[in-house]
Motif scaffolding. Structure first.
Motif, short mmCIF file in Angstrom:
data_model
loop_
_atom_site.label_atom_id
_atom_site.label_comp_id
_atom_site.label_asym_id
_atom_site.label_seq_id
_atom_site.Cartn_x
_atom_site.Cartn_y
_atom_site.Cartn_z
N UNK A 416 0.84 -1.22 0.00
CA UNK A 416 0.00 0.00 0.00
C UNK A 416 0.86 1.26 0.00
N UNK A 417 1.89 1.27 0.81
CA UNK A 417 2.78 2.42 0.88
C UNK A 417 3.49 2.65 -0.44
N UNK A 418 3.91 1.62 -1.06
CA UNK A 418 4.57 1.75 -2.37
C UNK A 418 3.63 2.33 -3.41
N UNK A 419 2.38 1.90 -3.31
CA UNK A 419 1.40 2.38 -4.28
C UNK A 419 1.16 3.89 -4.11
N UNK A 420 1.06 4.34 -2.83
CA UNK A 420 0.85 5.78 -2.57
C UNK A 420 2.04 6.59 -3.06
N UNK A 421 3.23 6.13 -2.78
CA UNK A 421 4.42 6.85 -3.24
C UNK A 421 4.47 6.92 -4.76
N UNK A 422 4.06 5.86 -5.39
CA UNK A 422 4.09 5.86 -6.85
C UNK A 422 3.12 6.89 -7.42
N UNK A 423 1.94 7.04 -6.80
CA UNK A 423 0.97 8.02 -7.28
C UNK A 423 1.52 9.45 -7.12
N UNK A 424 2.13 9.72 -5.96
CA UNK A 424 2.70 11.06 -5.73
C UNK A 424 3.76 11.39 -6.76
N UNK A 425 4.54 10.50 -7.10
CA UNK A 425 5.61 10.77 -8.07
C UNK A 425 5.05 11.02 -9.45
N UNK A 426 3.89 10.53 -9.75
CA UNK A 426 3.32 10.66 -11.09
C UNK A 426 2.63 12.01 -11.28
N UNK A 427 2.20 12.75 -10.23
CA UNK A 427 1.48 14.04 -10.38
C UNK A 427 2.53 15.18 -10.40
N UNK A 428 2.61 16.11 -11.51
CA UNK A 428 3.59 17.22 -11.55
C UNK A 428 3.17 18.36 -10.62
#
Length: 438
Positions: A416-428
């Protein structure tokens, strides 16, 4: 011409001599002579070149030929020149051979002069047995399981008892019981019932045989087969005698009931009670004989017959011996069949029993109670051990399941934590534009 005439005369004399010898041998077989030398049932001859003549009236003949020690079986030559060998002969020939003897039985032999070629001993004569016949008593149509019956058969030749001992000793007649099946011959070989050999005849003057070497064969026939319908056959075990006799009989269950009551008291005898079946055993006909061997090896005989004419049981008392050890008894019981009046005899197989020390009931009860307490304790220990094992097993399962849940939770949180971090990195990052002043 003179030589030819003498030669013809010599052949004529030889032919007349051979014919005279053959006629004398046949005539001699029909006369009553001493049983120790020759009997009316056989002819004995010692002819030139081992030749002998068979009359046209003979339907069955047996040759008894004596040979030199360890010599090969003879070759038998028919009148037409055809040869019979020990291991090559037609179906109407039965050949029994030993190291010094051939016994050859032939059905419907060819009439005329026969010859035996081989190392025939000159001191013994060739024996001819003609019109050989096997006759036996008829067994009762109703037999009983467990009974023992005297059964006789006779061998005759030309209507006279056969007393050739060399032949009688090798006949080996036997009695077989075969389970009765309708149309047995139509069944395949594997499906046919197997004959049960129950007795072998003897002509030796032993046991039930009255006189040795008289041509009368006797067997003590034990009816040991289960109840049912049977074919009884008398056959020759070595094939010397070609034909077999056959009879159908019914075997009924044993009509005598046996009871043994063992005594436990010093002044009270053991009891052996025989009871006859109603409708099968004639009242008042029971009698019994028992031989008893005690623990010291002493033998006593006890016997008794029914006194009352209407009695259907007989009781024998065996004295009580307090000696500790093994005891045994056996014997015979006699009765008369009600319907036919036939006398019956049933041998009793050996029975055994033991005499042990007197039992102390109080001590026995105490030991039993102790054993019951010990047994209860063992069961309780087993129950507690099983309960502990169940608790231990349950605890282990809880620990294992808890660890699995923790590991699975940690893995889930990590994903779950990895998924949240991945979303944050994708939004400019949003760029805010500030308007310029003019």
């Amino acid at each position: 011409m003179l030589r030819i005439w003498f030669a013809l005369m010599g052949l004529f004399v030889c032919s007349v001599g051979y014919a005279a010898q053959s006629y004398a041998a046949q005539s001699y077989a029909a006369q009553s002579t001493s049983m120790s030398d020759h009997s009316p049932s056989e002819s004995a001859m010692s002819l030139l070149d081992n030749r002998f003549r068979v009359d046209s009236s003979i339907e069955h003949i047996t040759f008894v030929i004596y040979r030199a020690q360890a010599s090969k079986p003879v070759v038998l030559v028919r009148p037409d020149g055809r040869k019979y060998y020990f291991n090559r002969s037609p179906d109407n020939v039965r050949w029994y051979q030993e190291s010094t003897m051939d016994i050859i039985s032939i059905e419907n032999p060819m009439a005329g002069p026969w010859q035996a070629i081989g190392q025939v001993t000159p001191k013994n004569k060739i024996k001819l047995i003609s019109h050989l016949k096997l006759s036996a008593e008829s067994l009762p149509e109703r037999l009983f399981q467990g009974e023992d019956i005297k059964f006789t058969a006779r061998l005759t030749s030309n209507g006279h008892p056969l007393v050739l001992r060399d032949f009688l000793d090798r006949v080996k007649l036997k009695v077989t019981f075969t389970k009765f099946i309708e149309n047995e011959a139509s069944l395949v070989k594997e499906a046919r019932p197997v004959p049960i050999e129950v007795g072998v005849f003897a002509d030796d003057g032993q046991n039930l045989d009255e006189k040795p070497g008289d041509g009368v064969f006797t067997v003590s026939l034990p009816v040991s087969t289960p109840p049912g319908k049977y074919r009884v056959r008398i056959t020759s075990g070595n094939g010397v005698f070609l034909r077999a006799q056959e009879q159908e009989v019914l075997v009924y269950p044993n009509p005598i009931e046996l009871s043994f009551i063992q005594s436990r008291k010093e002044n009270q005898s053991h009891q052996v009670i025989f009871s006859g079946e109603q409708g099968m055993i004639q009242p008042g006909s029971l009698a019994a004989h028992i031989e008893h061997v005690d623990a010291l090896g002493e033998l006593i005989a006890v016997e008794r017959a029914a006194v009352d004419a209407e009695a259907m049981r007989v009781q024998l008392n065996i004295p009580y011996r307090g000696v500790i050890g093994e005891y045994a008894w056996s014997g015979k019981v006699f009765a008369t069949e009600l319907g036919s009046g036939r006398e019956l005899m049933f041998p009793l197989a050996e029975q055994t029993y033991s005499v042990v020390k007197d039992i102390d009931l109080a001590e026995t009860r105490r030991l039993q109670e102790e054993e019951q307490i010990k047994q209860a304790q063992r069961l309780e220990e087993i129950r507690i051990k099983q309960q502990r094992e169940e608790v231990r097993h349950r605890s282990i399962m809880i620990i294992v399941l808890s660890n699995v849940v923790i590991v699975l939770g940690a893995i889930f949180i990590w994903f779950a934590m990895r998924k949240v971090k991945a979303k944050k990195a994708a939004i400019p990052e949003m760029q805010l534009e500030i308007p310029k002043k003019r």
